[in-house]
Write a protein that holds these residues in place. Structure first.
Motif, mmCIF file in Angstrom:
data_model
loop_
_atom_site.group_PDB
_atom_site.id
_atom_site.type_symbol
_atom_site.label_atom_id
_atom_site.label_comp_id
_atom_site.label_asym_id
_atom_site.label_seq_id
_atom_site.Cartn_x
_atom_site.Cartn_y
_atom_site.Cartn_z
ATOM 1 N N LYS A 54 -1.764 13.229 18.888
ATOM 2 C CA LYS A 54 -1.047 14.511 18.759
ATOM 3 C C LYS A 54 -1.938 15.600 18.166
ATOM 4 N N ASP A 55 -3.106 15.762 18.716
ATOM 5 C CA ASP A 55 -4.049 16.804 18.290
ATOM 6 C C ASP A 55 -4.506 16.678 16.838
ATOM 7 N N ARG A 56 -4.405 15.472 16.274
ATOM 8 C CA ARG A 56 -4.893 15.234 14.910
ATOM 9 C C ARG A 56 -5.894 14.095 14.941
ATOM 10 N N PHE A 57 -6.841 14.132 14.023
ATOM 11 C CA PHE A 57 -7.730 13.000 13.857
ATOM 12 C C PHE A 57 -6.980 11.873 13.165
ATOM 13 N N VAL A 58 -7.240 10.657 13.588
ATOM 14 C CA VAL A 58 -6.619 9.467 13.029
ATOM 15 C C VAL A 58 -7.733 8.542 12.559
ATOM 16 N N ASN A 59 -7.646 8.102 11.322
ATOM 17 C CA ASN A 59 -8.659 7.226 10.739
ATOM 18 C C ASN A 59 -8.168 5.783 10.767
ATOM 19 N N LEU A 60 -8.908 4.920 11.440
ATOM 20 C CA LEU A 60 -8.579 3.499 11.503
ATOM 21 C C LEU A 60 -9.162 2.835 10.269
ATOM 22 N N VAL A 65 0.866 -1.181 0.000
ATOM 23 C CA VAL A 65 0.000 0.000 0.000
ATOM 24 C C VAL A 65 0.902 1.229 0.000
ATOM 25 N N ILE A 66 0.666 2.138 -0.921
ATOM 26 C CA ILE A 66 1.462 3.359 -0.996
ATOM 27 C C ILE A 66 1.100 4.291 0.151
ATOM 28 N N ALA A 67 2.121 4.787 0.835
ATOM 29 C CA ALA A 67 1.952 5.777 1.903
ATOM 30 C C ALA A 67 2.801 6.987 1.540
ATOM 31 N N GLU A 68 2.214 8.170 1.599
ATOM 32 C CA GLU A 68 2.978 9.378 1.277
ATOM 33 C C GLU A 68 4.018 9.675 2.340
ATOM 34 N N LYS A 69 3.748 9.243 3.564
ATOM 35 C CA LYS A 69 4.703 9.417 4.660
ATOM 36 C C LYS A 69 4.307 8.476 5.787
ATOM 37 N N VAL A 70 5.290 7.799 6.381
ATOM 38 C CA VAL A 70 5.034 6.959 7.543
ATOM 39 C C VAL A 70 5.487 7.751 8.768
ATOM 40 N N HIS A 71 4.594 7.849 9.763
ATOM 41 C CA HIS A 71 4.891 8.670 10.930
ATOM 42 C C HIS A 71 5.503 7.897 12.081
ATOM 43 N N ALA A 72 4.767 6.942 12.650
ATOM 44 C CA ALA A 72 5.232 6.293 13.878
ATOM 45 C C ALA A 72 4.382 5.080 14.186
ATOM 46 N N VAL A 73 4.884 4.266 15.111
ATOM 47 C CA VAL A 73 4.059 3.244 15.732
ATOM 48 C C VAL A 73 3.497 3.893 16.985
ATOM 49 N N LEU A 74 2.185 3.765 17.173
ATOM 50 C CA LEU A 74 1.545 4.472 18.272
ATOM 51 C C LEU A 74 0.489 3.605 18.925
ATOM 52 N N ALA A 75 0.010 4.067 20.047
ATOM 53 C CA ALA A 75 -1.096 3.416 20.756
ATOM 54 C C ALA A 75 -2.241 4.408 20.842
ATOM 55 N N LEU A 76 -3.453 3.909 20.648
ATOM 56 C CA LEU A 76 -4.639 4.748 20.776
ATOM 57 C C LEU A 76 -5.440 4.286 21.983
ATOM 58 N N ASP A 77 -5.986 5.225 22.704
ATOM 59 C CA ASP A 77 -6.832 4.925 23.853
ATOM 60 C C ASP A 77 -8.199 4.483 23.337
ATOM 61 N N PRO A 78 -8.631 3.241 23.661
ATOM 62 C CA PRO A 78 -9.920 2.748 23.170
ATOM 63 C C PRO A 78 -11.088 3.662 23.535
ATOM 64 N N GLU A 79 -10.972 4.378 24.639
ATOM 65 C CA GLU A 79 -12.061 5.263 25.069
ATOM 66 C C GLU A 79 -12.231 6.475 24.160
ATOM 67 N N THR A 80 -11.204 6.786 23.375
ATOM 68 C CA THR A 80 -11.272 7.968 22.505
ATOM 69 C C THR A 80 -11.737 7.640 21.092
ATOM 70 N N ILE A 81 -11.899 6.362 20.763
ATOM 71 C CA ILE A 81 -12.295 5.968 19.416
ATOM 72 C C ILE A 81 -13.787 6.229 19.220
#
Length: 166
Positions: free
Chosen positions: A139-145, A101-117
Protein backbone atom coordinates in the motif's frame (compact mmCIF):
# COMPACT_ATOMS: atom_id res chain seq x y z
CA UNK A 1 15.99 -10.33 -6.00
CA UNK A 2 16.21 -13.91 -4.83
CA UNK A 3 14.57 -15.10 -1.66
CA UNK A 4 17.87 -16.53 -0.40
CA UNK A 5 19.28 -13.01 -0.13
CA UNK A 6 16.65 -12.02 2.41
CA UNK A 7 16.38 -15.40 4.20
CA UNK A 8 12.66 -15.72 3.66
CA UNK A 9 10.60 -18.42 2.04
CA UNK A 10 7.90 -17.83 -0.53
CA UNK A 11 5.32 -19.34 1.84
CA UNK A 12 6.34 -16.85 4.55
CA UNK A 13 5.80 -13.96 2.13
CA UNK A 14 2.28 -15.17 1.27
CA UNK A 15 1.06 -14.83 4.85
CA UNK A 16 2.60 -12.00 6.86
CA UNK A 17 1.09 -10.01 9.71
CA UNK A 18 1.80 -6.29 9.46
CA UNK A 19 2.15 -4.17 12.58
CA UNK A 20 3.40 -0.71 13.41
CA UNK A 21 6.04 0.54 15.80
CA UNK A 22 7.53 4.00 15.89
CA UNK A 23 5.86 4.93 12.61
CA UNK A 24 7.53 2.00 10.83
CA UNK A 25 5.61 -0.88 9.27
CA UNK A 26 7.01 -4.28 10.25
CA UNK A 27 5.98 -7.80 9.24
CA UNK A 28 6.49 -11.30 10.58
CA UNK A 29 5.27 -14.57 9.06
CA UNK A 30 1.92 -15.79 10.35
CA UNK A 31 3.47 -19.26 10.85
CA UNK A 32 5.09 -17.92 14.06
CA UNK A 33 2.02 -15.93 15.22
CA UNK A 34 -0.01 -17.76 17.87
CA UNK A 35 -2.41 -14.98 18.83
CA UNK A 36 -2.93 -11.24 19.17
CA UNK A 37 -3.88 -9.95 22.62
CA UNK A 38 -5.12 -6.69 24.00
CA UNK A 39 -2.32 -5.71 26.36
CA UNK A 40 -2.95 -7.18 29.80
CA UNK A 41 -1.35 -5.81 32.95
CA UNK A 42 2.41 -6.23 32.69
CA UNK A 43 4.42 -7.26 35.72
CA UNK A 44 7.79 -5.51 35.60
CA UNK A 45 10.89 -7.56 36.27
CA UNK A 46 13.54 -5.84 38.43
CA UNK A 47 16.91 -5.40 36.70
CA UNK A 48 15.53 -6.75 33.40
CA UNK A 49 17.23 -5.60 30.21
CA UNK A 50 16.10 -2.64 28.11
CA UNK A 51 14.00 -4.83 25.80
CA UNK A 52 11.98 -6.47 28.57
CA UNK A 53 8.54 -4.94 28.99
CA UNK A 54 7.63 -7.45 31.69
CA UNK A 55 5.68 -10.65 32.18
CA UNK A 56 2.05 -11.51 31.50
CA UNK A 57 -0.14 -14.46 32.41
CA UNK A 58 -1.81 -16.12 29.40
CA UNK A 59 -4.19 -18.85 30.52
CA UNK A 60 -1.92 -19.86 33.38
CA UNK A 61 1.37 -19.62 31.44
CA UNK A 62 3.90 -16.91 32.33
CA UNK A 63 4.98 -15.21 29.11
CA UNK A 64 7.86 -12.72 28.72
CA UNK A 65 6.93 -9.63 26.74
CA UNK A 66 9.54 -7.69 24.82
CA UNK A 67 9.52 -4.14 23.58
CA UNK A 68 11.62 -3.81 20.42
CA UNK A 69 11.41 0.00 20.26
CA UNK A 70 14.65 0.53 22.26
CA UNK A 71 16.47 -1.89 19.93
CA UNK A 72 15.27 0.06 16.88
CA UNK A 73 15.85 3.41 18.65
CA UNK A 74 12.17 4.28 18.42
CA UNK A 75 10.38 6.69 20.74
CA UNK A 76 8.48 5.10 23.60
CA UNK A 77 4.77 5.74 23.88
CA UNK A 78 2.10 4.69 26.32
CA UNK A 79 -0.32 1.90 25.48
CA UNK A 80 -3.46 3.13 23.76
CA UNK A 81 -6.58 1.66 22.17
CA UNK A 82 -4.56 0.26 19.23
CA UNK A 83 -1.75 -1.36 21.26
CA UNK A 84 -1.55 -5.16 21.04
CA UNK A 85 0.77 -7.97 22.11
CA UNK A 86 1.73 -10.41 19.38
CA UNK A 87 2.32 -13.87 20.86
CA UNK A 88 5.06 -15.45 18.75
CA UNK A 89 6.45 -18.97 18.83
CA UNK A 90 10.08 -18.85 17.75
CA UNK A 91 12.19 -21.73 16.45
CA UNK A 92 15.62 -21.00 17.91
CA UNK A 93 18.79 -23.05 17.53
CA UNK A 94 18.37 -24.44 21.05
CA UNK A 95 14.61 -25.09 20.79
CA UNK A 96 11.23 -23.39 20.77
CA UNK A 97 10.42 -20.21 22.70
CA UNK A 98 7.16 -18.31 23.06
CA UNK A 99 7.30 -14.55 23.67
CA UNK A 100 5.04 -11.54 23.43
CA UNK A 101 6.05 -8.55 21.31
CA UNK A 102 4.46 -5.13 21.79
CA UNK A 103 2.88 -3.68 18.64
CA UNK A 104 1.56 -0.12 18.59
CA UNK A 105 -0.99 -1.16 15.98
CA UNK A 106 -1.74 -4.36 14.06
CA UNK A 107 -2.75 -3.68 10.47
CA UNK A 108 -3.53 -6.82 8.47
CA UNK A 109 -2.49 -10.20 7.20
CA UNK A 110 -0.94 -9.61 3.81
CA UNK A 111 1.05 -11.18 1.01
CA UNK A 112 4.24 -9.70 -0.40
CA UNK A 113 5.48 -10.29 -3.92
CA UNK A 114 8.91 -11.99 -3.65
CA UNK A 115 10.09 -10.01 -6.68
CA UNK A 116 9.65 -6.73 -4.79
CA UNK A 117 11.74 -7.70 -1.73
CA UNK A 118 15.04 -5.84 -1.52
CA UNK A 119 18.10 -6.28 0.66
CA UNK A 120 18.49 -3.80 3.51
CA UNK A 121 20.70 -0.93 2.30
CA UNK A 122 24.14 -0.92 3.94
CA UNK A 123 23.94 2.84 4.56
CA UNK A 124 21.16 5.13 5.66
CA UNK A 125 19.31 2.67 7.89
CA UNK A 126 19.11 2.50 11.66
CA UNK A 127 18.40 -1.21 11.89
CA UNK A 128 20.72 -3.34 14.04
CA UNK A 129 22.83 -5.93 12.20
CA UNK A 130 20.72 -8.94 11.18
CA UNK A 131 17.44 -7.63 12.63
CA UNK A 132 15.84 -7.03 9.22
CA UNK A 133 15.68 -9.71 6.51
CA UNK A 134 14.59 -7.37 3.75
CA UNK A 135 12.38 -4.48 2.72
CA UNK A 136 9.22 -4.72 0.63
CA UNK A 137 6.25 -2.56 -0.35
CA UNK A 138 2.61 -2.69 0.76
CA UNK A 139 0.00 0.00 0.00
CA UNK A 140 2.67 2.50 -1.05
CA UNK A 141 4.60 2.02 2.21
CA UNK A 142 7.90 0.36 2.92
CA UNK A 143 7.55 -2.85 4.92
CA UNK A 144 10.42 -4.21 7.00
CA UNK A 145 10.66 -8.00 7.28
CA UNK A 146 12.05 -8.46 10.78
CA UNK A 147 13.93 -11.58 11.85
CA UNK A 148 12.45 -12.15 15.31
CA UNK A 149 14.39 -15.38 15.83
CA UNK A 150 17.72 -13.64 15.17
CA UNK A 151 16.66 -10.69 17.37
CA UNK A 152 15.74 -13.07 20.21
CA UNK A 153 19.04 -14.94 20.02
CA UNK A 154 21.29 -11.92 19.46
CA UNK A 155 19.72 -9.07 21.42
CA UNK A 156 17.23 -10.53 23.89
CA UNK A 157 19.45 -13.26 25.31
CA UNK A 158 16.68 -15.76 24.62
CA UNK A 159 16.75 -19.11 26.34
CA UNK A 160 14.27 -21.54 24.78
CA UNK A 161 11.75 -23.36 26.93
CA UNK A 162 9.61 -26.41 26.33
CA UNK A 163 6.54 -24.65 27.72
CA UNK A 164 3.76 -23.83 25.31
CA UNK A 165 0.54 -21.87 25.38
CA UNK A 166 -1.38 -24.88 24.08
Amino acid sequence: MTLELVSATEDDLKDMVAFEMGGELLVVPTRILREVLEPPKLTRVPLAGPYSAGLINVRGVVLPVTDLRPLFEMEQKDFDIDTRVLVLELALEEGTMTIGVIAEKVHAVLALDPETIQKVPSVGTRWPQGAIKGIGRWKDRFVNLIDVEKIAETYLGAVPTDESLH
